[in-house]
Scaffold this motif. Structure first.
Motif, PDB file in Angstrom:
ATOM      1  N   THR A 277       0.679  -1.074   0.055  1.00 14.43           N
ATOM      2  CA  THR A 277       0.024   0.133  -0.037  1.00 14.43           C
ATOM      3  C   THR A 277       0.805   1.330   0.059  1.00 14.43           C
ATOM      4  O   THR A 277       2.086   1.023   0.378  1.00 14.43           O
ATOM      5  CB  THR A 277      -0.851   0.040   1.189  1.00 14.43           C
ATOM      6  OG1 THR A 277      -0.180   0.132   2.203  1.00 14.43           O
ATOM      7  CG2 THR A 277      -1.791  -1.140   1.166  1.00 14.43           C
ATOM      8  N   PRO A 278       0.531   2.430  -0.440  1.00 11.35           N
ATOM      9  CA  PRO A 278       1.061   3.806  -0.353  1.00 11.35           C
ATOM     10  C   PRO A 278       1.561   4.082   1.238  1.00 11.35           C
ATOM     11  O   PRO A 278       2.642   4.505   1.244  1.00 11.35           O
ATOM     12  CB  PRO A 278      -0.019   4.846  -0.672  1.00 11.35           C
ATOM     13  CG  PRO A 278      -0.806   3.920  -1.855  1.00 11.35           C
ATOM     14  CD  PRO A 278      -0.750   2.424  -1.212  1.00 11.35           C
ATOM     15  N   ASP A 279       0.735   3.468   2.221  1.00  8.23           N
ATOM     16  CA  ASP A 279       0.986   3.915   3.749  1.00  8.23           C
ATOM     17  C   ASP A 279       2.218   3.099   3.938  1.00  8.23           C
ATOM     18  O   ASP A 279       3.347   3.502   4.661  1.00  8.23           O
ATOM     19  CB  ASP A 279       0.007   3.460   4.514  1.00  8.23           C
ATOM     20  CG  ASP A 279      -1.121   4.577   4.400  1.00  8.23           C
ATOM     21  OD1 ASP A 279      -1.124   5.792   3.840  1.00  8.23           O
ATOM     22  OD2 ASP A 279      -2.417   4.357   4.656  1.00  8.23           O
ATOM     23  N   GLU A 280       2.369   1.884   3.495  1.00 10.55           N
ATOM     24  CA  GLU A 280       3.373   0.922   3.702  1.00 10.55           C
ATOM     25  C   GLU A 280       4.711   1.286   3.263  1.00 10.55           C
ATOM     26  O   GLU A 280       5.839   1.643   3.720  1.00 10.55           O
ATOM     27  CB  GLU A 280       3.230  -0.650   3.399  1.00 10.55           C
ATOM     28  CG  GLU A 280       2.074  -1.281   4.163  1.00 10.55           C
ATOM     29  CD  GLU A 280       1.553  -2.437   3.609  1.00 10.55           C
ATOM     30  OE1 GLU A 280       0.870  -3.339   4.305  1.00 10.55           O
ATOM     31  OE2 GLU A 280       1.670  -2.779   2.399  1.00 10.55           O
ATOM     32  N   MET A 281       4.297   1.844   1.718  1.00 10.42           N
ATOM     33  CA  MET A 281       5.534   2.374   1.050  1.00 10.42           C
ATOM     34  C   MET A 281       6.087   3.627   1.758  1.00 10.42           C
ATOM     35  O   MET A 281       7.432   3.940   1.836  1.00 10.42           O
ATOM     36  CB  MET A 281       5.293   2.566  -0.418  1.00 10.42           C
ATOM     37  CG  MET A 281       6.247   3.226  -1.361  1.00 10.42           C
ATOM     38  SD  MET A 281       7.468   1.752  -1.492  1.00 10.42           S
ATOM     39  CE  MET A 281       8.648   2.720  -2.582  1.00 10.42           C
TER      40      MET A 281
END
Length: 96
Positions: free
Chosen positions: A86-90
Motif C-alpha cells: 500500500t502507499p502507506d506501507e511504502m
C-alpha cells in the motif's frame, strides 16, 4: 602509546511490513545487480520522483535482503510486490 579501539553498536535494519509480514530493508550490492538485471540501468540513475523505479529498487532490496538472511522471498516479480504494497506501507521506508 596504547591504541584506542572504536566500538560500533550495530543498529537494527529498517523494516517494512507488507501484509503483516516484516521484511528487513538491507541494501546490498546484490540489490543493485538485481535492479540492473530487471531494468538494464544503474540504480544510481533513479530520481526520487520516479515511483516505478523506486518500486523496482525496493523489490531488489527486499529480495536480496531475504536471500542474505537465508529466507525465501514470496514476490517473484515487482508486480507481485506492488499488488500487496500500500502507499502507506511504502511511505514508512526511506531509500537513501
Amino acid at each position: 602509546m596504547d591504541k584506542k579501539t572504536t566500538k560500533s553498536t550495530p543498529t537494527a535494519p529498517e523494516e517494512i511490513t507488507i501484509q503483516g509480514q516484516r521484511y528487513p530493508v538491507i541494501i546490498t550490492m546484490g540489490a543493485f545487480l538485481e535492479y540492473h538485471r530487471i531494468t538494464g540501468r544503474e540504480a544510481t540513475d533513479i530520481t526520487s520522483d520516479n515511483l516505478s523505479d523506486t518500486l523496482v529498487l525496493l523489490h531488489a532490496i527486499l529480495k536480496s535482503g531475504q536471500r542474505r538472511g537465508g529466507y525465501t522471498y514470496p514476490y517473484e516479480t515487482v508486480d507481485d510486490l506492488a499488488c500487496d504494497l500500500t502507499p502507506d506501507e511504502m511511505a514508512t521506508i526511506h531509500l537513501a
